[in-house]
Design a protein around this motif. Structure first.
Motif, PDB file in Angstrom:
ATOM      1  N   TYR A 114      -2.138  -3.164  -8.398  1.00  0.00           N
ATOM      2  CA  TYR A 114      -3.360  -2.428  -8.099  1.00  0.00           C
ATOM      3  C   TYR A 114      -4.548  -3.362  -8.322  1.00  0.00           C
ATOM      4  O   TYR A 114      -4.366  -4.548  -8.561  1.00  0.00           O
ATOM      5  N   LYS A 139       0.836  -1.201   0.000  1.00  0.00           N
ATOM      6  CA  LYS A 139       0.000   0.000   0.000  1.00  0.00           C
ATOM      7  C   LYS A 139       0.874   1.255   0.000  1.00  0.00           C
ATOM      8  O   LYS A 139       0.626   2.203  -0.778  1.00  0.00           O
ATOM      9  N   ASP A 168       1.239   3.709  -3.306  1.00  0.00           N
ATOM     10  CA  ASP A 168       0.880   5.133  -3.297  1.00  0.00           C
ATOM     11  C   ASP A 168       2.010   5.980  -3.863  1.00  0.00           C
ATOM     12  O   ASP A 168       1.762   6.917  -4.648  1.00  0.00           O
TER      13      ASP A 168
END
Length: 581
Positions: free
Chosen positions: A401, A319, A323
């Motif tokens: 993703y 994560k 990002d």
């Protein structure tokens, strides 16, 4: 407990070692107690070893010597004619011959039926009801490999049952003790922070062999040091040239691939409803036993804990990494120096010539509707890509993703980027751990991090157009898109749509069969530039096609004589095919 040989024929009993179920039997004039079955035990005793117990010291094997390897897991007593419904696999069936005396002509058939029910062996006491066993019965037993044992005259059935059951239970206790000891050792490894490599090393010491953990498709994730120099064992029957274990040739438990090579035991690693792969033992010069499988099952549970923990940690790290990579590919990661330093702290090197690779899940191949299933499958998809990419570039960035995976990697030292990507995709496609078919796009080479957003857009476009043009599983690079590359660079999609509408007119958007058929005819005409060849390809009569050509020219103009109009029509058809990309 009574001595079976001395009991009256009309009172049928068996040695009770648990709860028995009684019912009356009118044909016998007495009470029958249904035969007791000791239950399925994890480890039995071969018939050859059963013959070594003291109560069978005077026993004689009279037929079925080829079946001495059969395993005895329970015992039963046959003193009624209809014993077949009560027999179970891996039983040693004991009898005084009382129910056999009336059916000597059916004993060969009885042997075949007992063999079909996977009986371990038959023990017969002669002299009281049967003086000898018919040759046809013995021949049938030899033919199917069902051991037939003549029991000593002075032995009691309860002595045999007690001794054999004691041996079975002692072996089972030893198996459980060994399994529990292995479980404790493996748990200590995990509590000490060990991973899959530590588990395979510990397992190798416990079981004296080479232990491996693989993905569901057979790619090796961890392996203990092999004791022999000629590894991999098992030869080409067990391994692919790229080092993948051919798990499809094995099954749960022990076995030998195609009856040759090294003995192998394999157990699945499952957590909940998720299959994480296999834990495998390749024996080092010995035959594997069922007790080895028990230990592997304990090791599989431990490995499932490690894999689940690693996936949870990876999800958190992914994560954060995802990002930042998203910001980098969108051009929002700050100045170049900061981006390079931050990527270096994550183990990525972007200060070199790079390519961007995008793997998109093909439409309809996403997991089920449950969020947990989607998350786990996506994480496994990314983890598998990460492992394969690391073999080619350890400092590449790999982030997954929801519907795509992005790789930023260095330009391969040998071969073209497209060839390298094709090799990676081929390796992934042979791994059952990959989440469904996917299409892959590769960007042009970029020489500075500031150009990564442009490379990312190129890779996405190559993956999307490749899937649309070539179907699921395509691998396409941006420079190989041809005219689609030029069309995709037009920033205003409305301009492309307007050009297509103006050029194709009524053929631009119609989905009815007649309009689609006319578009196909036009496409083949433009591809071949030959009416006769088009008629042959479309299976039309020549005059029918001439009529269609006239209709198309009335709609679109004289494209058969105007080369510029033909070019416009060809481009418009390509734009029409790209609609929705």
């Amino acid at each position: 407990m009574g001595r079976f040989a001395n009991q009256k024929p009309d009172t049928l009993r068996i040695v009770p070692t648990g709860h028995e179920e009684a019912h009356s039997d009118p044909s016998s004039g007495g009470t029958e107690v249904r035969p007791f079955h000791s239950g399925t035990l994890g480890r039995g005793v071969p018939v050859s070893e059963v013959l070594s117990v003291s109560s069978l010291a005077g026993a004689q094997l009279v037929a079925g010597a080829s079946g001495l390897h059969r395993t005895v897991q329970r015992l039963n007593v046959m003193e009624v004619p209809d014993i077949l419904p009560w027999t179970k696999p891996n039983e040693l069936l004991l009898t005084t011959g009382y129910p056999l005396r009336e059916i000597p002509d059916r004993l060969a058939e009885l042997v075949a039926q007992l063999h079909a029910r996977r009986l371990a062996a038959v023990g017969v006491k002669l002299g009281r009801y049967l003086d000898r066993l018919p040759p046809e019965m013995l021949e049938a037993a030899d033919r199917v490999g069902l051991p037939v044992i003549r029991l000593p005259d002075d032995v009691a059935f309860d002595d045999i049952i007690n001794q054999v059951l004691t041996d079975i239970l002692n072996r089972q206790a030893a198996v459980l003790a060994r399994s529990e000891e292995a479980h404790r050792a493996l748990v200590e490894v995990v509590l000490a922070g060990g991973g899959l490599d530590a588990i395979t090393d510990q397992l190798s010491q416990i079981l004296d062999g080479t232990a491996l953990v693989t993905t569901p498709g057979g790619q090796v994730l961890a392996q203990s040091p092999p004791p022999q120099e000629d590894w991999p064992a098992g030869g080409p029957d067990l391994w692919d040239p790229d080092g993948r274990l051919r798990v499809e040739r094995l099954k749960h438990g022990t076995g030998v691939p195609e009856e040759r090579g090294a003995p192998v035991a394999m157990v699945p690693i499952i957590a909940g409803a998720l299959d994480h792969g296999w834990i495998v033992l390749v024996a080092g010069g010995r035959l594997l036993e069922e007790s080895d499988v028990h230990v592997l099952e304990r090791a599989a549970a431990t490995a499932a804990l490690v894999i689940t923990k690693e996936l949870a940690v990876s999800a958190v790290e992914s994560k954060y990494r995802g990002d930042f990579l998203h910001d980098l590919l969108a051009g929002h990661a700050g100045d170049t120096g900061h981006a390079v330093r931050h990527c270096a702290s994550l183990g990525w090197d972007i200060d070199r010539p790079l390519i961007v690779l995008v793997a998109q899940l093909d439409p309809g191949e996403a997991p089920g509707p449950h969020a947990r299933d989607l998350r786990s499958a996506t994480e496994r998809f990314a983890a598998t890509w990460r492992r394969v990419v690391a073999e080619h570039d350890p400092k590449a960035a790999v982030v997954g993703y929801s519907q795509e995976l992005v790789v930023v990697m260095g330009v391969p030292a040998r071969g073209s980027p497209r060839e390298t990507v094709r090799r990676m995709v081929a390796q992934l496609s042979g791994d059952g751990g990959v989440m469904g078919p996917f299409s892959t796009g590769v960007s042009r080479v970029v020489t500075e991090p500031a150009l990564l957003p442009q490379a990312y857009a190129q890779a996405r476009r190559a993956a999307t157009v490749g899937q649309r043009m070539h179907g699921p599983g395509s691998v396409e690079d941006f420079d190989g898109l041809g005219v689609y590359r030029l069309l995709s660079l037009v920033p205003d999609s409305a301009e492309l749509t307007g050009f297509m509408r103006e050029t194709l007119r009524d053929l631009a958007f119609g989905d009815d069969p007649e309009t689609a058929d006319l578009r196909t005819t036009l496409q083949v005409l433009l591809d071949t530039n030959n009416v006769a060849e088009t008629a042959r390809i479309l299976h039309f009569h020549y005059n029918t096609l001439r009529y269609r050509v006239g209709k198309l020219e009335r709609l679109l103009g004289p494209f058969t004589t105007d080369p510029h109009l033909r070019l416009n029509l060809m481009l418009a058809l390509q734009v029409q095919r790209m609609q929705g990309l």
